[in-house]
Write a protein that holds these residues in place. Structure first.
Motif, PDB file in Angstrom:
ATOM      1  N   THR A  14       0.812  -1.214   0.000  1.00 29.16           N
ATOM      2  CA  THR A  14       0.000   0.000   0.000  1.00 29.16           C
ATOM      3  C   THR A  14       0.844   1.262   0.000  1.00 29.16           C
ATOM      4  OG1 THR A  14      -0.137  -0.060   2.416  1.00 29.16           O
ATOM      5  CG2 THR A  14      -1.898  -1.151   1.182  1.00 29.16           C
ATOM      6  N   ALA A  15       2.165   1.094  -0.068  1.00 25.84           N
ATOM      7  CA  ALA A  15       3.074   2.241  -0.142  1.00 25.84           C
ATOM      8  C   ALA A  15       4.335   1.780  -0.855  1.00 25.84           C
ATOM      9  CB  ALA A  15       3.384   2.782   1.257  1.00 25.84           C
ATOM     10  N   SER A  16       5.314   2.641  -0.958  1.00 26.09           N
ATOM     11  CA  SER A  16       6.525   2.357  -1.720  1.00 26.09           C
ATOM     12  C   SER A  16       7.236   1.110  -1.223  1.00 26.09           C
ATOM     13  CB  SER A  16       7.495   3.539  -1.618  1.00 26.09           C
ATOM     14  OG  SER A  16       6.891   4.724  -2.070  1.00 26.09           O
ATOM     15  N   ILE A  17       7.817   0.351  -2.157  1.00 24.35           N
ATOM     16  CA  ILE A  17       8.620  -0.825  -1.833  1.00 24.35           C
ATOM     17  C   ILE A  17      10.077  -0.399  -1.755  1.00 24.35           C
ATOM     18  CG2 ILE A  17       9.348  -3.110  -2.617  1.00 24.35           C
ATOM     19  CD1 ILE A  17       6.603  -3.286  -4.053  1.00 24.35           C
ATOM     20  N   LEU A  18      10.746  -0.772  -0.682  1.00 24.55           N
ATOM     21  CA  LEU A  18      12.112  -0.328  -0.425  1.00 24.55           C
ATOM     22  C   LEU A  18      13.153  -1.415  -0.646  1.00 24.55           C
ATOM     23  CD1 LEU A  18      11.501   1.757   2.825  1.00 24.55           C
ATOM     24  CD2 LEU A  18      11.714   2.594   0.484  1.00 24.55           C
ATOM     25  N   SER A  19      12.754  -2.688  -0.609  1.00 19.90           N
ATOM     26  CA  SER A  19      13.741  -3.756  -0.709  1.00 19.90           C
ATOM     27  C   SER A  19      13.076  -5.046  -1.181  1.00 19.90           C
ATOM     28  CB  SER A  19      14.401  -3.994   0.653  1.00 19.90           C
ATOM     29  OG  SER A  19      15.386  -5.003   0.600  1.00 19.90           O
ATOM     30  N   VAL A  20      13.808  -5.828  -1.966  1.00 18.07           N
ATOM     31  CA  VAL A  20      13.348  -7.163  -2.367  1.00 18.07           C
ATOM     32  C   VAL A  20      14.514  -8.135  -2.259  1.00 18.07           C
ATOM     33  CG1 VAL A  20      11.495  -6.414  -3.912  1.00 18.07           C
ATOM     34  CG2 VAL A  20      13.806  -6.699  -4.812  1.00 18.07           C
ATOM     35  N   ALA A  21      14.212  -9.395  -2.005  1.00 21.61           N
ATOM     36  CA  ALA A  21      15.242 -10.442  -1.954  1.00 21.61           C
ATOM     37  C   ALA A  21      14.566 -11.779  -2.192  1.00 21.61           C
ATOM     38  CB  ALA A  21      15.948 -10.453  -0.592  1.00 21.61           C
ATOM     39  N   TYR A  22      15.192 -12.630  -2.983  1.00 20.60           N
ATOM     40  CA  TYR A  22      14.682 -13.992  -3.109  1.00 20.60           C
ATOM     41  C   TYR A  22      14.794 -14.678  -1.756  1.00 20.60           C
ATOM     42  CZ  TYR A  22      14.347 -13.629  -8.150  1.00 20.60           C
ATOM     43  OH  TYR A  22      13.981 -13.258  -9.425  1.00 20.60           O
ATOM     44  N   SER A  23      13.781 -15.462  -1.407  1.00 21.24           N
ATOM     45  CA  SER A  23      13.755 -16.094  -0.088  1.00 21.24           C
ATOM     46  C   SER A  23      13.658 -17.613  -0.170  1.00 21.24           C
ATOM     47  CB  SER A  23      12.606 -15.527   0.749  1.00 21.24           C
ATOM     48  OG  SER A  23      11.379 -15.559   0.043  1.00 21.24           O
ATOM     49  N   GLY A  27      14.435 -20.028  -6.228  1.00 20.61           N
ATOM     50  CA  GLY A  27      13.944 -18.820  -6.872  1.00 20.61           C
ATOM     51  C   GLY A  27      12.441 -18.740  -6.984  1.00 20.61           C
ATOM     52  N   GLU A  28      11.730 -19.583  -6.231  1.00 20.17           N
ATOM     53  CA  GLU A  28      10.276 -19.623  -6.352  1.00 20.17           C
ATOM     54  C   GLU A  28       9.561 -18.739  -5.342  1.00 20.17           C
ATOM     55  OE1 GLU A  28       9.048 -23.682  -6.285  1.00 20.17           O
ATOM     56  OE2 GLU A  28       9.906 -24.128  -8.269  1.00 20.17           O
ATOM     57  N   GLN A  29      10.304 -18.089  -4.448  1.00 16.99           N
ATOM     58  CA  GLN A  29       9.681 -17.193  -3.472  1.00 16.99           C
ATOM     59  C   GLN A  29      10.490 -15.899  -3.404  1.00 16.99           C
ATOM     60  OE1 GLN A  29       9.699 -17.885   0.960  1.00 16.99           O
ATOM     61  NE2 GLN A  29       7.515 -18.224   0.621  1.00 16.99           N
ATOM     62  N   LEU A  30       9.777 -14.789  -3.313  1.00 18.95           N
ATOM     63  CA  LEU A  30      10.402 -13.469  -3.230  1.00 18.95           C
ATOM     64  C   LEU A  30       9.860 -12.742  -2.018  1.00 18.95           C
ATOM     65  CD1 LEU A  30      12.236 -11.478  -5.034  1.00 18.95           C
ATOM     66  CD2 LEU A  30      10.047 -10.403  -5.605  1.00 18.95           C
ATOM     67  N   ALA A  31      10.750 -12.103  -1.269  1.00 15.68           N
ATOM     68  CA  ALA A  31      10.340 -11.260  -0.145  1.00 15.68           C
ATOM     69  C   ALA A  31      10.429  -9.805  -0.566  1.00 15.68           C
ATOM     70  CB  ALA A  31      11.235 -11.514   1.067  1.00 15.68           C
ATOM     71  N   SER A  43       4.753 -16.060  -3.959  1.00 14.02           N
ATOM     72  CA  SER A  43       5.017 -17.287  -4.696  1.00 14.02           C
ATOM     73  C   SER A  43       5.213 -16.927  -6.163  1.00 14.02           C
ATOM     74  CB  SER A  43       3.854 -18.274  -4.558  1.00 14.02           C
ATOM     75  OG  SER A  43       4.000 -19.337  -5.487  1.00 14.02           O
ATOM     76  N   LEU A  44       6.402 -17.168  -6.690  1.00 18.45           N
ATOM     77  CA  LEU A  44       6.661 -16.831  -8.085  1.00 18.45           C
ATOM     78  C   LEU A  44       6.173 -17.909  -9.040  1.00 18.45           C
ATOM     79  CD1 LEU A  44      10.162 -15.137  -7.805  1.00 18.45           C
ATOM     80  CD2 LEU A  44       7.869 -14.136  -7.643  1.00 18.45           C
ATOM     81  N   THR A  45       5.775 -19.078  -8.502  1.00 14.77           N
ATOM     82  CA  THR A  45       5.157 -20.099  -9.343  1.00 14.77           C
ATOM     83  C   THR A  45       3.665 -19.828  -9.513  1.00 14.77           C
ATOM     84  OG1 THR A  45       4.783 -21.546  -7.440  1.00 14.77           O
ATOM     85  CG2 THR A  45       6.855 -21.829  -8.667  1.00 14.77           C
ATOM     86  N   ASN A  46       3.116 -18.980  -8.621  1.00 15.60           N
ATOM     87  CA  ASN A  46       1.706 -18.600  -8.693  1.00 15.60           C
ATOM     88  C   ASN A  46       1.588 -17.131  -8.288  1.00 15.60           C
ATOM     89  OD1 ASN A  46      -1.067 -18.549  -8.854  1.00 15.60           O
ATOM     90  ND2 ASN A  46      -1.411 -19.693  -6.958  1.00 15.60           N
ATOM     91  N   PRO A  47       2.084 -16.233  -9.139  1.00 19.81           N
ATOM     92  CA  PRO A  47       2.192 -14.825  -8.749  1.00 19.81           C
ATOM     93  C   PRO A  47       0.862 -14.130  -8.501  1.00 19.81           C
ATOM     94  CG  PRO A  47       2.748 -15.125 -11.070  1.00 19.81           C
ATOM     95  CD  PRO A  47       2.655 -16.489 -10.476  1.00 19.81           C
ATOM     96  N   VAL A  48      -0.265 -14.733  -8.930  1.00 16.69           N
ATOM     97  CA  VAL A  48      -1.555 -14.093  -8.656  1.00 16.69           C
ATOM     98  C   VAL A  48      -2.078 -14.466  -7.268  1.00 16.69           C
ATOM     99  CG1 VAL A  48      -2.157 -13.978 -11.091  1.00 16.69           C
ATOM    100  CG2 VAL A  48      -2.857 -15.984  -9.756  1.00 16.69           C
ATOM    101  N   ALA A  49      -1.413 -15.412  -6.601  1.00 14.74           N
ATOM    102  CA  ALA A  49      -1.839 -15.813  -5.256  1.00 14.74           C
ATOM    103  C   ALA A  49      -1.567 -14.697  -4.257  1.00 14.74           C
ATOM    104  CB  ALA A  49      -1.103 -17.084  -4.832  1.00 14.74           C
ATOM    105  N   THR A  50      -2.392 -14.626  -3.241  1.00 11.36           N
ATOM    106  CA  THR A  50      -2.181 -13.631  -2.184  1.00 11.36           C
ATOM    107  C   THR A  50      -0.892 -13.959  -1.440  1.00 11.36           C
ATOM    108  OG1 THR A  50      -4.554 -13.357  -1.902  1.00 11.36           O
ATOM    109  CG2 THR A  50      -3.148 -12.612  -0.082  1.00 11.36           C
ATOM    110  N   PRO A  51       0.003 -12.980  -1.280  1.00  9.47           N
ATOM    111  CA  PRO A  51       1.256 -13.264  -0.576  1.00  9.47           C
ATOM    112  C   PRO A  51       1.039 -13.464   0.922  1.00  9.47           C
ATOM    113  CG  PRO A  51       1.065 -10.918  -0.977  1.00  9.47           C
ATOM    114  CD  PRO A  51      -0.103 -11.572  -1.696  1.00  9.47           C
ATOM    115  N   ILE A  52       2.001 -14.101   1.549  1.00 11.02           N
ATOM    116  CA  ILE A  52       2.016 -14.150   3.012  1.00 11.02           C
ATOM    117  C   ILE A  52       2.429 -12.768   3.497  1.00 11.02           C
ATOM    118  CG2 ILE A  52       3.108 -15.174   5.041  1.00 11.02           C
ATOM    119  CD1 ILE A  52       3.626 -17.674   3.306  1.00 11.02           C
ATOM    120  N   ILE A  53       1.608 -12.160   4.329  1.00 13.58           N
ATOM    121  CA  ILE A  53       1.875 -10.795   4.795  1.00 13.58           C
ATOM    122  C   ILE A  53       2.337 -10.844   6.242  1.00 13.58           C
ATOM    123  CG2 ILE A  53       0.920  -8.494   5.175  1.00 13.58           C
ATOM    124  CD1 ILE A  53      -1.138  -9.106   2.988  1.00 13.58           C
ATOM    125  N   LEU A  54       3.526 -10.342   6.467  1.00 12.16           N
ATOM    126  CA  LEU A  54       4.107 -10.301   7.802  1.00 12.16           C
ATOM    127  C   LEU A  54       4.153  -8.851   8.254  1.00 12.16           C
ATOM    128  CD1 LEU A  54       7.099 -12.697   7.046  1.00 12.16           C
ATOM    129  CD2 LEU A  54       4.814 -13.314   7.869  1.00 12.16           C
TER     130      LEU A  54
END
Length: 199
Positions: A14-23, A27-31, A43-54
């Motif tokens: 809901t605001a600017s993204i400051l950092s990304v890293a494969y998790s 290579g199938e998950q991105l944080a 989930s990069l194998t199902n990018p339309v899925a709702t992400p896990i939100i921490l």
């Protein structure tokens, strides 16, 4: 890989993204992390899925500025503007994180040592902190010298050096075999240094 292909867009922050890293090592998950105070696992194998939100913090003024994965891919570290570093178990990311405290100012970047035994964090208070991940109750080693904020940090591939980028326009190289020694200072930038990486 096909660089000419239409990129996949991951939307949800809901605001600017400051950092990304494969998790994940495959290579199938991105944080991702950002100004909305959350870390999201996609989930990069199902990018339309709702992400896990921490949720790192529910206060609007707390941002997540950096994320990094441990060398064994079992842990995710995040840097926060409330002065904390948070460690999450990627096997159970919804579990409460381990919180490393000590900075009075925002933490801007985190990096794991190549062997996974240490975590470096840098802050607006001008310090670099080295956390012993084998003994989380121990006080971190504090490296001082920057006259302004420190915004980025990186370990050398052999783990023997640490580089930090400062808003004072310098890059400092710390000898981790003797962290109490004065760092080598690389000068020449006329403005702040935003990022460092070893080639």
């Amino acid at each position: 890989a096909n660089p000419a292909a239409v990129p996949v867009t991951l939307a949800g922050h809901t605001a600017s993204i400051l950092s990304v890293a494969y998790s994940s090592p495959d290579g199938e998950q991105l944080a991702s992390a950002g100004h909305d105070g959350t870390v999201r696992l996609w989930s990069l194998t199902n990018p339309v899925a709702t992400p896990i939100i921490l949720e790192e913090d529910t206060h609007w003024f707390v941002w997540v500025t950096s994320v990094a994965h441990s060398p064994d891919w079992k842990q995710l570290a995040s840097a926060n503007t409330d002065g904390t570093v948070r460690l999450r178990d990627l096997a159970n990311p919804a579990a409460a994180p381990t919180i490393l405290k000590g900075n009075e100012e925002p933490v801007y970047s985190v990096a794991y040592s190549p062997d996974g035994g240490q975590l470096a964090s840098v802050s607006a208070d001008g310090t670099v902190r080295l956390w012993d991940l084998t003994n989380l109750t121990a006080a971190p080693t504090i490296l001082e010298g920057n006259t302004r904020w420190v915004g980025s940090v990186a370990f050398s591939p052999d783990g023997g050096q640490l580089a930090s980028a400062g808003y004072d326009g310098t890059v400092r190289l710390w000898d981790l075999t003797n962290p109490a020694a004065a760092p080598t200072i690389l000068e020449g930038n006329t403005r702040w240094v935003g990022s460092v990486a070893f080639s």
